[in-house]
Design a protein around this motif. Structure first.
Motif, mmCIF file in Angstrom:
data_model
loop_
_atom_site.group_PDB
_atom_site.id
_atom_site.type_symbol
_atom_site.label_atom_id
_atom_site.label_comp_id
_atom_site.label_asym_id
_atom_site.label_seq_id
_atom_site.Cartn_x
_atom_site.Cartn_y
_atom_site.Cartn_z
ATOM 1 N N LEU A 208 -92.447 58.471 -36.220
ATOM 2 C CA LEU A 208 -91.744 58.101 -34.993
ATOM 3 C C LEU A 208 -92.616 58.380 -33.771
ATOM 4 C CD1 LEU A 208 -89.223 57.217 -33.437
ATOM 5 C CD2 LEU A 208 -88.375 59.567 -33.617
ATOM 6 N N GLN A 209 -93.239 59.556 -33.746
ATOM 7 C CA GLN A 209 -94.101 59.914 -32.629
ATOM 8 C C GLN A 209 -95.294 58.961 -32.524
ATOM 9 O OE1 GLN A 209 -93.692 61.983 -30.203
ATOM 10 N NE2 GLN A 209 -95.701 61.723 -29.282
ATOM 11 N N LEU A 210 -95.899 58.618 -33.670
ATOM 12 C CA LEU A 210 -97.052 57.714 -33.662
ATOM 13 C C LEU A 210 -96.660 56.315 -33.201
ATOM 14 C CD1 LEU A 210 -98.805 58.814 -36.975
ATOM 15 C CD2 LEU A 210 -99.733 59.031 -34.665
ATOM 16 N N TYR A 211 -95.504 55.828 -33.650
ATOM 17 C CA TYR A 211 -95.090 54.485 -33.258
ATOM 18 C C TYR A 211 -94.674 54.430 -31.789
ATOM 19 C CZ TYR A 211 -95.473 52.148 -37.735
ATOM 20 O OH TYR A 211 -95.971 51.557 -38.882
ATOM 21 N N VAL A 212 -94.171 55.531 -31.246
ATOM 22 C CA VAL A 212 -93.915 55.576 -29.808
ATOM 23 C C VAL A 212 -95.223 55.420 -29.043
ATOM 24 C CG1 VAL A 212 -93.218 57.088 -27.911
ATOM 25 C CG2 VAL A 212 -91.772 56.893 -29.937
ATOM 26 N N ARG A 242 -92.480 42.288 -26.596
ATOM 27 C CA ARG A 242 -91.388 42.375 -27.566
ATOM 28 C C ARG A 242 -91.913 42.306 -28.989
ATOM 29 N NH1 ARG A 242 -88.730 39.084 -23.750
ATOM 30 N NH2 ARG A 242 -89.341 37.224 -24.926
ATOM 31 N N LYS A 243 -92.899 41.447 -29.224
ATOM 32 C CA LYS A 243 -93.471 41.342 -30.565
ATOM 33 C C LYS A 243 -94.164 42.636 -30.969
ATOM 34 C CE LYS A 243 -96.683 38.621 -33.358
ATOM 35 N NZ LYS A 243 -97.662 37.493 -33.381
ATOM 36 N N GLY A 244 -94.887 43.246 -30.031
ATOM 37 C CA GLY A 244 -95.594 44.488 -30.336
ATOM 38 C C GLY A 244 -94.661 45.646 -30.604
ATOM 39 N N ALA A 249 -90.614 48.851 -34.831
ATOM 40 C CA ALA A 249 -89.186 49.151 -34.968
ATOM 41 C C ALA A 249 -88.681 48.761 -36.353
ATOM 42 C CB ALA A 249 -88.391 48.419 -33.880
ATOM 43 N N VAL A 250 -89.115 47.614 -36.850
ATOM 44 C CA VAL A 250 -88.698 47.169 -38.188
ATOM 45 C C VAL A 250 -89.240 48.114 -39.254
ATOM 46 C CG1 VAL A 250 -88.974 45.348 -39.909
ATOM 47 C CG2 VAL A 250 -88.429 44.760 -37.546
#
Length: 329
Positions: A208-212, A242-244, A249-250
């Motif tokens: 979660l931290q990395l994707y943020v 939005r794509k990035g 998110a998925v």
């Protein structure tokens, strides 16, 4: 493998995931010799394991036999597919050994295989996330020898930790000799399952931290490109942003929805919990291995090209393409 009640038990606690039966008795010789009533949950898990094995076997074969797929990104995807393939095989073997060759020794081996393979799958997802973050954070130096070395180190750590976790039940950290110490997944002890669940939650938190951070970098890059091209007022900036954000998110949402229920139940449940709850939380967890090839492999354009070439009968030993950055996948 699990503590089994009589064949007409109302809870149908055959298989591997269980609490104790009403009498609290442990697995004995009589319950091993008696034929087991077929548990529908075990059938569903076996079918899921078959589909998981077939899907991931395709990915492993494509990556192994395509020389162009030697980039770090594809090595990590191959690691993920290998782990999920072993998980699928473990589910099939579990079903076969429980209903056709009941044996505590074999049960420990299959449980160890499942624990190790699922651990490798989750750790591979973390390694892929780290690789994607570094490909954005260090974009100029990503295609270097350091990246290859880092990838091999992550693979060694992933599989080393997974093998250790898988060997623990086989080497004695199990509850066969002490049934009250069992977790909701027999023969894993409560302490072992708590360790696995806590590790899974830690991996989720790290991802979660990395994707943020990935989303922040993507938004910053999209903004810079939009300013340079004078597209700030147009829809191009919003679409690329939005794509990035949608892709991370998925990915994170799929992992959390599949594994979070089982991780929480592993922390809160005990050996007296109904087997139904274990099956109901573990089945979605196995679906993560079913969805991983779709998210990480079949969406990749290079892998799609090879699959189409194989389907059309025009296989090329070295497809003419340059691997994209993991951030583009």
């Amino acid at each position: 493998m699990m503590e089994k009640g009589p064949p007409n038990s109302s809870e149908g606690q055959q298989g591997w995931f269980s609490a104790r039966n009403g009498s609290g008795s442990s697995l004995d010789l009589e319950s091993v010799v008696q034929p087991l009533a077929l548990n529908p949950w075990d059938v569903v898990l076996c079918i899921s394991g078959t589909i998981i094995s077939c899907e991931n076997a395709i990915v492993v074969v494509v990556i192994f036999y395509t020389p162009a797929f030697r980039a770090p990104m594809f090595l990590l995807i191959g690691s993920l597919a290998t782990a999920d393939l072993l998980a699928g095989v473990g589910l099939i073997l579990h079903f076969a050994f429980v209903y056709f060759i009941p044996s505590e020794a074999v049960s420990l081996l299959t449980v160890g295989l499942l624990v190790g393979s699922f651990t490798a799958s989750v750790c591979s997802l973390l390694a892929i996330t780290i690789d994607r973050y570094l490909s954005l954070y260090n974009a100029l130096t990503y295609y270097s020898e350091r990246t290859v070395t880092r990838t091999y180190i992550m693979l060694m750590l992933t599989w080393g930790a997974s093998i250790c976790h898988g060997l623990l039940p086989v080497l004695g950290w199990n509850c066969l000799a002490e049934p009250p110490a069992c977790s909701v997944v027999r023969p894993l002890t409560k302490s072992h399952l708590v360790l696995l669940s806590a590790s899974l939650l830690a991996v989720l938190a790290a991802m979660l931290q990395l994707y943020v951070q990935i989303c922040r970098i993507v938004c910053r890059h999209a903004h810079q490109i939009a300013v340079q091209r004078h597209f700030l007022a147009s829809s191009h900036y919003g679409t690329s942003t939005r794509k990035g954000i949608a892709t991370p998110a998925v990915i994170l949402g799929t992992l959390a929805s599949c594994w979070l229920p089982f991780a929480i139940y592993g922390l809160l449940g005990d050996c007296s919990s109904p087997a139904l709850y274990t099956y109901a939380t573990l089945l979605p967890a196995t679906y993560n291995s079913l969805l991983n090839p779709v998210i990480y492999a079949f969406r990749n354009r290079e892998i799609q090209k090879v699959l189409w070439a194989v389907c059309c009968g025009c296989v090329s030993p070295s497809p003419p393409f340059r691997s994209r950055s993991p951030s583009d996948v």
